[in-house]
Scaffold this motif. Structure first.
Motif, short mmCIF file in Angstrom:
data_model
loop_
_atom_site.label_atom_id
_atom_site.label_comp_id
_atom_site.label_asym_id
_atom_site.label_seq_id
_atom_site.Cartn_x
_atom_site.Cartn_y
_atom_site.Cartn_z
N ARG A 97 -15.86 -37.96 13.93
CA ARG A 97 -15.67 -36.51 14.03
C ARG A 97 -14.18 -36.21 14.22
O ARG A 97 -13.54 -36.78 15.09
CB ARG A 97 -16.47 -35.96 15.21
N HIS A 98 -13.65 -35.35 13.38
CA HIS A 98 -12.24 -34.95 13.38
C HIS A 98 -11.30 -36.15 13.17
O HIS A 98 -10.14 -36.10 13.57
CB HIS A 98 -11.86 -34.21 14.67
N GLY A 127 -10.00 -33.40 10.93
CA GLY A 127 -9.37 -32.94 12.17
C GLY A 127 -8.03 -32.28 11.91
O GLY A 127 -7.53 -31.53 12.75
N ARG A 142 -4.74 -28.05 12.86
CA ARG A 142 -5.35 -29.17 13.59
C ARG A 142 -6.41 -28.63 14.54
O ARG A 142 -6.17 -27.66 15.26
CB ARG A 142 -4.31 -29.94 14.39
N LYS A 143 -7.58 -29.25 14.51
CA LYS A 143 -8.64 -28.91 15.44
C LYS A 143 -8.29 -29.53 16.80
O LYS A 143 -8.11 -30.74 16.90
CB LYS A 143 -9.99 -29.44 14.95
N TYR A 149 -16.37 -23.97 16.96
CA TYR A 149 -16.86 -23.75 15.61
C TYR A 149 -17.33 -22.31 15.40
O TYR A 149 -16.99 -21.67 14.41
CB TYR A 149 -17.99 -24.74 15.31
#
Length: 192
Positions: A97-98, A127, A142-143, A149
């Protein structure tokens, strides 16, 4: 080419050696100096490959943020797909994830497109996403650890709905998203 023509964002700009050499270092909140320098080098490489191997068209770099593995995909003037390459496809389906960065150039000299924003939001494995224009302007999303979300989808949907209703332009919809994305845990940095 006059100055006004150089500023237009509706046609392909051919990459020059000067543009490659002047790719700026953009410090991204939450990333080390070494990581930001790595992004700068990759942006330079994307422009070099686009210039030398792809007629200044789009090049997409799918980048594993942990292992630093990278796959570069040659695209067209309007896009590049990571799903047409077996290695990048494998990276995507196996990513944390990311865990991936999607770095690409925009031949028309625009920053993010609505399609870029949709991909960035919907793909849980992404990500970080960046756009480098063919004139060395860098834009990075960038997350962060507080990525929300629901908030980001609402922000993007509201901007898109106004664009779809012809209330605002495509560029204005993107600007609206970029201006408010911090509220949803997305960091936006760009070259000065």
């Amino acid at each position: 080419m006059n100055v006004e023509q150089a500023k237009k964002r509706d046609h392909k700009i051919y990459i020059t050696d000067v543009a490659i050499q002047k790719v700026p270092l953009v410090r991204v909140k939450g990333m080390s100096l070494a990581e930001s320098e790595m992004l700068q080098r990759e942006h330079m490489e994307i422009l070099r490959i686009a210039k030398e191997q792809n007629d200044s068209n789009e090049v997409l770099s799918v980048f594993d943020l942990s292992s630093r593995a990278v796959v570069r995909i040659l695209g067209t003037e309007s896009g590049a797909s990571p799903f047409n390459n077996a290695v990048s496809y494998s990276m995507i389906i196996n990513a944390k994830r990311h865990g991936l960065g999607f770095l690409h150039n925009h031949p028309s000299n625009n920053n993010f497109s609505l399609a870029d924003l949709y991909t960035f939001i919907q793909a849980g494995e992404i990500g970080l996403m960046s756009v480098i224009t063919n004139q060395s302007e860098v834009h990075i999303l960038r997350k962060s650890d507080i990525f929300d979300y629901s908030k980001i989808v609402k922000l993007a949907t509201d901007a898109y709905d106004e664009y779809d209703a012809k209330v605002i332009s495509h560029d204005e919809a993107v600007k609206r998203f970029l201006k408010g994305c911090k509220s949803g845990g997305v960091i936006y940095e760009r070259s000065k």
